[in-house]
Design an enzyme around this catalytic site. Structure first.
Site, PDB file in Angstrom:
ATOM      1  N   LYS A 151       0.838  -1.187   0.000  1.00  0.00           N
ATOM      2  CA  LYS A 151       0.000   0.000   0.000  1.00  0.00           C
ATOM      3  C   LYS A 151       0.886   1.254   0.000  1.00  0.00           C
ATOM      4  CE  LYS A 151      -3.765  -2.161  -0.311  1.00  0.00           C
ATOM      5  NZ  LYS A 151      -4.538  -2.077  -1.571  1.00  0.00           N
ATOM      6  N   ASP A 165       0.596  -0.695  -4.964  1.00  0.00           N
ATOM      7  CA  ASP A 165      -0.794  -0.294  -5.166  1.00  0.00           C
ATOM      8  C   ASP A 165      -1.033   1.065  -4.527  1.00  0.00           C
ATOM      9  OD1 ASP A 165      -3.476  -0.092  -5.582  1.00  0.00           O
ATOM     10  OD2 ASP A 165      -4.045  -1.725  -4.227  1.00  0.00           O
ATOM     11  N   GLU A 194       0.003  -0.475  -9.632  1.00  0.00           N
ATOM     12  CA  GLU A 194      -1.457  -0.616  -9.621  1.00  0.00           C
ATOM     13  C   GLU A 194      -2.145   0.700  -9.313  1.00  0.00           C
ATOM     14  OE1 GLU A 194      -5.076  -3.191  -7.539  1.00  0.00           O
ATOM     15  OE2 GLU A 194      -3.018  -3.967  -7.535  1.00  0.00           O
ATOM     16  N   ASP A 236      -7.640  -1.051 -11.236  1.00  0.00           N
ATOM     17  CA  ASP A 236      -8.594  -1.557 -10.249  1.00  0.00           C
ATOM     18  C   ASP A 236      -9.816  -0.641 -10.179  1.00  0.00           C
ATOM     19  OD1 ASP A 236     -10.027  -2.457  -8.075  1.00  0.00           O
ATOM     20  OD2 ASP A 236      -8.408  -2.286  -6.632  1.00  0.00           O
ATOM     21  N   LYS A 268     -13.368  -6.993  -8.399  1.00  0.00           N
ATOM     22  CA  LYS A 268     -13.961  -7.103  -7.072  1.00  0.00           C
ATOM     23  C   LYS A 268     -15.442  -7.436  -7.218  1.00  0.00           C
ATOM     24  CE  LYS A 268     -10.925  -4.076  -4.356  1.00  0.00           C
ATOM     25  NZ  LYS A 268      -9.796  -3.893  -5.280  1.00  0.00           N
TER      26      LYS A 268
END
Length: 367
Positions: free
Chosen positions: A165, A193, A218, A241, A265
């Site tokens: 992250k 990400d 990402e 994403d 997702k």
């Protein structure tokens, strides 16, 4: 067979590590999850789960799931839960948008279909590919040294995929990526990400500074156009994403060559039915996938396992086991991680049963 009742329970899911932090200073310590039940006139009940990451992540929030169910569920009464396409068409007509509200009902109906047919959901979604599903570990945003230690610890538990992250201060993020890559083996995969956290110029600084490293980038920026600009100026493998929230955006991104991997997702797309549609198209177009959900407990993890296990292995970039991140088990029968892998259940449906003693009274009950 007809749906005669839709109900829901609220359950808190505290985190094992105490908190989960990502871009922009966002964090959470307890997830608010909704367990959705769909009951039929034959006494068969299926279950789903919806757990938004928070209203500051995607256009979804925990209380919105339950409010949306009160609006949507009456339109599902009388429908055949086995007719997933027809049911989704009806839900879309009754409630425009709000895919995350529909996800729990759709997931529960797949559970019913599996129980009625006597088959695990992964077989109904296309068949079981391989013996197990490889997992990634999301590494909460902390100082570089601490993130590197966390990665090393999870690596010792068998993980070989890590989602770091970032999306904070670019200079710190460069350190985070470099220090974590140092503790990994060449075959381990690292994803930086940013969760939309960098501006375009910040993202460009980071990708240039880590050009020599083996790392996936990402969702660096908020908008699709910003991400595309970064993509066109780096040779790192690229993951989208948040921007891919439906079939139209997937096709646009494919046309623009905007990604190498896409993160699907379940609740972001509206349930297993629509995620399967996009999954199958990705397989046809040669796009690898992270198959997961926004968050959740045992029921979400079971659904992820079935979706991932029914995906050809060469297109399964990775998945995750959210039930290992939280301290509360909200269902029995869910997959459990083992050395960085999990398996979908062989039992009919999702293979789970909610722990009703933990769920409390019904927050929604429509019949």
């Amino acid at each position: 067979m007809k749906i005669v009742r839709v109900f829901a329970h609220r359950v808190d899911l505290p985190l094992v590590e105490g908190s989960y932090k990502w871009s922009g200073g966002k964090s959470v310590s307890i997830f608010d999850s909704t367990i959705v039940g769909v009951e039929t006139d034959q006494g068969i009940v299926g279950y789903g789960e919806v757990c938004p990451l928070g209203p500051f992540y995607l256009p979804a929030y925990a209380e919105g799931v339950r409010a949306g169910l009160r609006e949507l569920a009456p339109h599902c009464i009388g429908s055949d839960p086995r007719e997933l396409g027809k049911l989704n068409h009806r839900m879309d007509a009754a409630l425009k948008g709000h895919p995350y509200v529909k996800s729990g009902i759709d997931m529960a109906c797949w559970d019913i279909l599996g129980k009625v047919s006597g088959l695990p959901v992964c077989q109904l979604l296309g068949g079981r590919f391989g013996e197990q599903v490889r997992l990634y570990r999301a590494i909460s945003q902390t100082p570089p040294d601490e993130m590197a230690r966390n990665v090393a610890n999870y690596k010792s538990e068998g993980y070989t995929r890590f989602q770091l992250k970032v999306g904070g201060d670019p200079d710190l993020d460069i350190q985070r990526i470099r220090q974590v890559r140092e503790v990994l083996a060449p075959s381990d995969r690292l994803v930086a990400d940013a969760n939309t956290g960098w501006t375009q110029h910040e993202a460009m600084r980071v990708v240039r500074a880590v050009r020599d490293l083996d790392v996936y980038i990402e969702q660096p920026c908020l908008t699709y156009e910003e991400c595309l600009a970064v993509r066109r100026n780096t040779d790192h493998p690229f993951v989208l994403d948040e921007n891919v929230d439906g079939l139209d955006m997937l096709l646009r991104a494919k046309s623009d060559l905007a990604m190498d991997v896409v993160n699907l997702k379940i609740s972001k797309l509206g349930g297993l039915t629509k995620t399967k549609q996009i999954r199958d198209l990705c397989v046809s177009m040669g796009i690898a996938m992270t198959l997961e959900d926004s968050w959740g407990g045992d029921i979400t993890t079971a659904a992820i396992a079935h979706l991932a296990h029914s995906t050809p292995e060469e297109f399964r970039f990775t998945s995750t086991d959210f039930n290992s991140y939280v301290t509360v088990s909200n269902a029995t029968g869910a997959p459990q991680r083992e050395r960085g892998f999990m398996k979908a259940s062989d039992a009919p449906g999702l293979g789970i049963e909610p722990r009703f003693e933990l769920l409390g009274p019904r927050a929604v009950d429509i019949h």
